[in-house]
Design an enzyme around this catalytic site. Structure first.
Site, mmCIF file in Angstrom:
data_model
loop_
_atom_site.group_PDB
_atom_site.id
_atom_site.type_symbol
_atom_site.label_atom_id
_atom_site.label_comp_id
_atom_site.label_asym_id
_atom_site.label_seq_id
_atom_site.Cartn_x
_atom_site.Cartn_y
_atom_site.Cartn_z
ATOM 1 N N ASN A 31 0.877 -1.183 0.000
ATOM 2 C CA ASN A 31 0.000 0.000 0.000
ATOM 3 C C ASN A 31 0.908 1.225 0.000
ATOM 4 O OD1 ASN A 31 0.364 1.211 2.719
ATOM 5 N ND2 ASN A 31 -0.513 -0.720 3.472
ATOM 6 N N ARG A 104 0.769 -11.539 2.356
ATOM 7 C CA ARG A 104 -0.047 -11.776 3.563
ATOM 8 C C ARG A 104 -0.783 -13.119 3.533
ATOM 9 N NH1 ARG A 104 -3.073 -6.939 6.470
ATOM 10 N NH2 ARG A 104 -2.856 -8.517 8.084
ATOM 11 N N ARG A 158 -8.697 -4.073 -2.030
ATOM 12 C CA ARG A 158 -8.354 -5.359 -1.434
ATOM 13 C C ARG A 158 -9.512 -6.359 -1.556
ATOM 14 N NH1 ARG A 158 -3.941 -5.146 2.072
ATOM 15 N NH2 ARG A 158 -2.466 -3.641 1.254
ATOM 16 N N HIS A 187 -8.252 0.160 2.737
ATOM 17 C CA HIS A 187 -9.180 -0.681 3.517
ATOM 18 C C HIS A 187 -10.270 0.251 4.063
ATOM 19 C CE1 HIS A 187 -6.156 -4.119 4.687
ATOM 20 N NE2 HIS A 187 -7.046 -4.591 3.836
ATOM 21 N N ASP A 189 -11.624 0.435 6.943
ATOM 22 C CA ASP A 189 -11.413 0.974 8.294
ATOM 23 C C ASP A 189 -10.354 2.072 8.354
ATOM 24 O OD1 ASP A 189 -9.052 -0.483 8.076
ATOM 25 O OD2 ASP A 189 -9.370 -1.687 9.880
ATOM 26 N N CYS A 283 -6.993 -1.320 13.053
ATOM 27 C CA CYS A 283 -6.373 -2.434 12.321
ATOM 28 C C CYS A 283 -5.688 -3.422 13.251
ATOM 29 C CB CYS A 283 -5.272 -1.941 11.390
ATOM 30 S SG CYS A 283 -5.705 -0.632 10.289
#
Ligand code: ARG
Length: 310
Positions: A31, A104, A158, A187, A189, A283
């Site tokens: 990112n 990830r 994502r 994201h 959030d 997060c």
């Protein structure tokens, strides 16, 4: 892993999953916030800072009344600290994540083992996997709105919008897709936080026109707290609500007043080391206790009494 009891789930205390940052670092870039070179240039300093800042967050959440579970960190998985991305959880049912980037994807097996352990301990009931090919990065992109009894799903960078129908089928609640517009807010959030009262703290510019229209259609103007760019870029929306306390890395005076006026106490605990990875308070946590039915204080007390006598 030290698991705090099945009874945690009925105590009325927010129940959060976290992962200590022993192996946290910025070693790759998935990112726009992540710059492995600048992390490496600061040597061990940033690693130490991350340990202290994470401990500060943990202490602030515990002081506000949250019950915390911590999992074992794993070498070579620096982003495992971002437990928000592990899964979507509602009514003791878990939908495990599938990550977009190979960096990830190895976290998936670890989180699957964590949730199997939580199921064995009676904290949750069911764990399921997404259909083949569907990507969903957990509660980082799929936020439960307890007042409206629905999920908001950030998509575009994502998670796939196509996860919505599976989530509804598994968790029984509507899922509204919000296409994201800026890669810095990749994201949901990072730019969107629903407060317990139903007010929404968010950065409108992070959303496409269609997403902004969906927000306007569901959230009354007096419930919208629009962040300016400075608050958005310090990830003020990446906040954790524990009862009436809002824990975040930092925010402006004006945002703090807007939150005070709505009856919240704001606790600022610096998390800049994690912003270098594109993350902050929210997060670093995953709520395990979200419920689709709103329990009255009385039935919560009754459940707590039953849990402690059993
Ligand atoms: N470096 C991590 C990533 O890019 C940060 C994840 C932050 N998590 C979140 N829920 N926003 O995936």
């Amino acid at each position: 892993m030290n698991i705090h009891a099945p009874r945690a789930a009925t105590s009325g205390r927010p129940h959060l999953l976290m992962c200590p940052p022993r192996h946290f670092a910025v070693t790759y870039s998935i990112n726009p916030w992540m710059d492995p070179q600048s992390w490496a240039d600061r040597g061990g300093n940033l690693h130490g800072e991350a340990q202290r800042q994470w401990a500060g967050l943990r202490d602030a959440l515990a002081a506000a009344g949250a019950l915390l579970e911590t999992i074992e960190p794993a070498p070579d998985l620096p982003d495992l600290v971002f437990t928000a991305n592990a899964a979507v959880v509602l009514d003791r049912k878990v939908v495990l994540s599938r990550f977009r980037y190979p960096e990830r994807q190895k976290e998936e097996a670890i989180f699957a083992a964590v949730f199997a352990a939580l199921r064995d301990c009676g904290v949750i009931d069911d764990v399921c996997r997404l259909p083949a090919g569907v990507i969903l990065e957990g509660a980082g992109d799929c936020i439960w709105d307890a007042r409206r009894r629905l999920f908001w799903l950030g998509c575009g960078f994502r998670s796939d919008a196509s996860a919505a129908s599976f989530l509804t089928q598994q968790l029984g609640r509507p899922v509204l897709a919000l296409p994201l517009a800026q890669s810095r807010f990749y994201h949901l959030d990072t730019a969107f936080c629903v407060l317990p009262c139903g007010s929404l703290m968010y950065y409108p510019m992070a959303f496409t026109a269609a997403a902004q229209a969906a927000i306007d259609a569901h959230v009354a103007p007096e419930h919208r707290i629009a962040l300016d760019r400075a608050d958005a870029e310090r990830f003020a929306a990446n906040a954790v609500c524990v009862h009436n306390t809002i824990v975040l890395s930092s925010c402006s005076k004006s945002l703090r007043s807007a939150l005070h006026e709505r009856g919240y106490t704001v606790v600022q605990t610096p998390l800049q080391a994690f912003l270098r990875s594109g993350g902050s308070a929210c997060c670093l946590t995953l709520r395990l206790d979200h419920r689709s039915e709103v329990l009255s204080a009385r039935s919560r007390r009754r459940q707590a009494a039953a849990a402690s006598s059993g």
